[in-house]
Scaffold this motif. Structure first.
Motif, PDB file in Angstrom:
ATOM      1  N   ILE A  99     -22.111 -23.923 113.385  1.00 54.65           N
ATOM      2  CA  ILE A  99     -22.369 -22.833 112.455  1.00 54.65           C
ATOM      3  C   ILE A  99     -22.188 -23.303 111.019  1.00 54.65           C
ATOM      4  CG2 ILE A  99     -21.643 -21.085 114.119  1.00 54.65           C
ATOM      5  CD1 ILE A  99     -19.114 -20.754 112.427  1.00 54.65           C
ATOM      6  N   LEU A 100     -22.783 -22.568 110.124  1.00 55.14           N
ATOM      7  CA  LEU A 100     -22.606 -22.782 108.696  1.00 55.14           C
ATOM      8  C   LEU A 100     -21.633 -21.711 108.223  1.00 55.14           C
ATOM      9  CD1 LEU A 100     -23.488 -24.120 106.019  1.00 55.14           C
ATOM     10  CD2 LEU A 100     -25.329 -22.431 105.920  1.00 55.14           C
ATOM     11  N   ALA A 101     -20.560 -22.131 107.544  1.00 56.09           N
ATOM     12  CA  ALA A 101     -19.571 -21.195 107.006  1.00 56.09           C
ATOM     13  C   ALA A 101     -19.714 -21.169 105.496  1.00 56.09           C
ATOM     14  CB  ALA A 101     -18.167 -21.627 107.410  1.00 56.09           C
ATOM     15  N   LEU A 102     -19.907 -19.985 104.948  1.00 57.32           N
ATOM     16  CA  LEU A 102     -20.101 -19.821 103.511  1.00 57.32           C
ATOM     17  C   LEU A 102     -18.947 -19.016 102.926  1.00 57.32           C
ATOM     18  CD1 LEU A 102     -23.837 -18.820 103.775  1.00 57.32           C
ATOM     19  CD2 LEU A 102     -22.949 -21.040 103.108  1.00 57.32           C
ATOM     20  N   ILE A 103     -18.351 -19.561 101.871  1.00 62.49           N
ATOM     21  CA  ILE A 103     -17.241 -18.892 101.195  1.00 62.49           C
ATOM     22  C   ILE A 103     -17.562 -18.898  99.711  1.00 62.49           C
ATOM     23  CG2 ILE A 103     -14.743 -18.843 100.845  1.00 62.49           C
ATOM     24  CD1 ILE A 103     -14.747 -21.090 103.126  1.00 62.49           C
ATOM     25  N   SER A 104     -17.651 -17.747  99.109  1.00 66.57           N
ATOM     26  CA  SER A 104     -17.939 -17.669  97.691  1.00 66.57           C
ATOM     27  C   SER A 104     -16.767 -18.231  96.883  1.00 66.57           C
ATOM     28  CB  SER A 104     -18.200 -16.219  97.285  1.00 66.57           C
ATOM     29  OG  SER A 104     -18.452 -16.140  95.904  1.00 66.57           O
ATOM     30  N   TYR A 105     -17.077 -19.023  95.858  1.00 68.16           N
ATOM     31  CA  TYR A 105     -16.042 -19.648  95.048  1.00 68.16           C
ATOM     32  C   TYR A 105     -15.103 -18.629  94.412  1.00 68.16           C
ATOM     33  CZ  TYR A 105     -19.220 -18.390  91.279  1.00 68.16           C
ATOM     34  OH  TYR A 105     -20.028 -17.701  90.439  1.00 68.16           O
ATOM     35  N   ASP A 106     -15.565 -17.391  94.215  1.00 69.04           N
ATOM     36  CA  ASP A 106     -14.687 -16.393  93.610  1.00 69.04           C
ATOM     37  C   ASP A 106     -13.734 -15.757  94.616  1.00 69.04           C
ATOM     38  OD1 ASP A 106     -16.761 -15.041  94.841  1.00 69.04           O
ATOM     39  OD2 ASP A 106     -17.080 -13.631  93.221  1.00 69.04           O
ATOM     40  N   ASN A 107     -13.828 -16.147  95.885  1.00 66.55           N
ATOM     41  CA  ASN A 107     -12.881 -15.698  96.911  1.00 66.55           C
ATOM     42  C   ASN A 107     -11.846 -16.764  97.257  1.00 66.55           C
ATOM     43  OD1 ASN A 107     -13.914 -13.105  97.313  1.00 66.55           O
ATOM     44  ND2 ASN A 107     -15.502 -13.864  98.671  1.00 66.55           N
ATOM     45  N   ILE A 108     -11.902 -17.897  96.572  1.00 63.94           N
ATOM     46  CA  ILE A 108     -10.975 -18.999  96.835  1.00 63.94           C
ATOM     47  C   ILE A 108      -9.972 -19.067  95.699  1.00 63.94           C
ATOM     48  CG2 ILE A 108     -10.752 -21.485  97.143  1.00 63.94           C
ATOM     49  CD1 ILE A 108     -13.633 -21.479  98.227  1.00 63.94           C
ATOM     50  N   PHE A 109      -8.687 -19.038  96.042  1.00 62.60           N
ATOM     51  CA  PHE A 109      -7.680 -19.132  95.002  1.00 62.60           C
ATOM     52  C   PHE A 109      -6.860 -20.403  95.174  1.00 62.60           C
ATOM     53  CE2 PHE A 109      -5.727 -16.692  98.358  1.00 62.60           C
ATOM     54  CZ  PHE A 109      -4.445 -17.206  98.443  1.00 62.60           C
ATOM     55  N   PHE A 137      -8.042 -18.529 101.163  1.00 65.44           N
ATOM     56  CA  PHE A 137      -9.074 -17.490 101.221  1.00 65.44           C
ATOM     57  C   PHE A 137      -8.883 -16.704 102.503  1.00 65.44           C
ATOM     58  CE2 PHE A 137     -10.669 -21.577 102.534  1.00 65.44           C
ATOM     59  CZ  PHE A 137     -11.193 -21.349 103.798  1.00 65.44           C
ATOM     60  N   LYS A 138      -9.190 -15.411 102.427  1.00 67.29           N
ATOM     61  CA  LYS A 138      -9.047 -14.534 103.581  1.00 67.29           C
ATOM     62  C   LYS A 138     -10.147 -14.822 104.606  1.00 67.29           C
ATOM     63  CE  LYS A 138      -6.717 -10.513 101.953  1.00 67.29           C
ATOM     64  NZ  LYS A 138      -6.039 -10.249 103.177  1.00 67.29           N
ATOM     65  N   ALA A 139      -9.843 -14.568 105.847  1.00 69.97           N
ATOM     66  CA  ALA A 139     -10.812 -14.787 106.918  1.00 69.97           C
ATOM     67  C   ALA A 139     -12.077 -13.964 106.683  1.00 69.97           C
ATOM     68  CB  ALA A 139     -10.192 -14.443 108.266  1.00 69.97           C
ATOM     69  N   VAL A 140     -11.924 -12.745 106.178  1.00 71.98           N
ATOM     70  CA  VAL A 140     -13.089 -11.873 105.973  1.00 71.98           C
ATOM     71  C   VAL A 140     -13.967 -12.333 104.810  1.00 71.98           C
ATOM     72  CG1 VAL A 140     -12.032  -9.854 107.037  1.00 71.98           C
ATOM     73  CG2 VAL A 140     -11.769 -10.240 104.577  1.00 71.98           C
ATOM     74  N   SER A 141     -13.519 -13.344 104.046  1.00 74.55           N
ATOM     75  CA  SER A 141     -14.314 -13.881 102.949  1.00 74.55           C
ATOM     76  C   SER A 141     -15.393 -14.853 103.428  1.00 74.55           C
ATOM     77  CB  SER A 141     -13.415 -14.627 101.955  1.00 74.55           C
ATOM     78  OG  SER A 141     -12.487 -13.751 101.390  1.00 74.55           O
ATOM     79  N   ILE A 142     -15.373 -15.184 104.718  1.00 78.49           N
ATOM     80  CA  ILE A 142     -16.269 -16.189 105.250  1.00 78.49           C
ATOM     81  C   ILE A 142     -17.463 -15.532 105.944  1.00 78.49           C
ATOM     82  CG2 ILE A 142     -16.481 -18.161 106.816  1.00 78.49           C
ATOM     83  CD1 ILE A 142     -13.416 -18.447 106.620  1.00 78.49           C
ATOM     84  N   ALA A 143     -18.652 -15.887 105.482  1.00 76.29           N
ATOM     85  CA  ALA A 143     -19.883 -15.466 106.149  1.00 76.29           C
ATOM     86  C   ALA A 143     -20.359 -16.645 106.993  1.00 76.29           C
ATOM     87  CB  ALA A 143     -20.942 -15.095 105.124  1.00 76.29           C
ATOM     88  N   THR A 144     -20.864 -16.373 108.181  1.00 80.30           N
ATOM     89  CA  THR A 144     -21.292 -17.455 109.066  1.00 80.30           C
ATOM     90  C   THR A 144     -22.748 -17.273 109.488  1.00 80.30           C
ATOM     91  OG1 THR A 144     -20.518 -16.292 111.030  1.00 80.30           O
ATOM     92  CG2 THR A 144     -18.975 -17.818 109.981  1.00 80.30           C
ATOM     93  N   LEU A 145     -23.362 -18.401 109.821  1.00 82.36           N
ATOM     94  CA  LEU A 145     -24.729 -18.432 110.317  1.00 82.36           C
ATOM     95  C   LEU A 145     -24.804 -19.496 111.393  1.00 82.36           C
ATOM     96  CD1 LEU A 145     -27.737 -17.594 109.940  1.00 82.36           C
ATOM     97  CD2 LEU A 145     -27.904 -19.476 108.303  1.00 82.36           C
ATOM     98  N   LYS A 146     -25.302 -19.134 112.567  1.00 82.81           N
ATOM     99  CA  LYS A 146     -25.441 -20.086 113.656  1.00 82.81           C
ATOM    100  C   LYS A 146     -26.605 -21.029 113.367  1.00 82.81           C
ATOM    101  CE  LYS A 146     -25.869 -20.307 118.669  1.00 82.81           C
ATOM    102  NZ  LYS A 146     -25.913 -19.502 119.897  1.00 82.81           N
TER     103      LYS A 146
END
Length: 107
Positions: free
Chosen positions: A24-34, A97-106
């Motif tokens: 899968i591809l995991a996407l995390i927006s840079y503004d959700n990473i501290f 980053f919170k788990a819910v901040s990650i969008a995934t794509l198979k």
């Protein structure tokens, strides 16, 4: 659900469409990473140790690029945060980053 890649292990929301072994591809927006200087106990499920490899100005923000086990994560912070944390190239940090901040794509 856990994602394992290289030497990293991340927690993300359960997606019943995925099976063990799926890529899968995991996407995390840079503004959700501290950024943290030390690992902290919190509700954040994903705290990864990294090393700063690039610091650049991006508009009014400072963009920090960190190497986390061969994967690069970016975080935008204010100048005052950069100064308070005394960030510099090569410094070891923790990125959260919170788990819910990650969008995934198979894939």
């Amino acid at each position: 659900m856990n994602i394992e890649m290289k030497d990293l292990d991340m927690t993300i929301p359960l997606n019943e469409k995925y099976e063990v072994g799926d890529k899968i591809l995991a996407l995390i927006s840079y503004d959700n990473i501290f950024i943290m200087l030390e690992e902290q106990e919190s509700s954040v499920r994903n705290i990864l140790k990294g090393k700063i490899v690039e610091i650049s100005l991006s508009g009014e923000m400072i963009r920090v690029k960190a190497d986390v086990g061969g994967i690069y994560l970016y975080s935008n912070i204010t100048r005052s945060a950069e100064e308070n944390l005394k960030l510099r190239l090569g410094k070891e940090i923790y990125l959260g980053f919170k788990a819910v901040s990650i969008a995934t794509l198979k894939l």
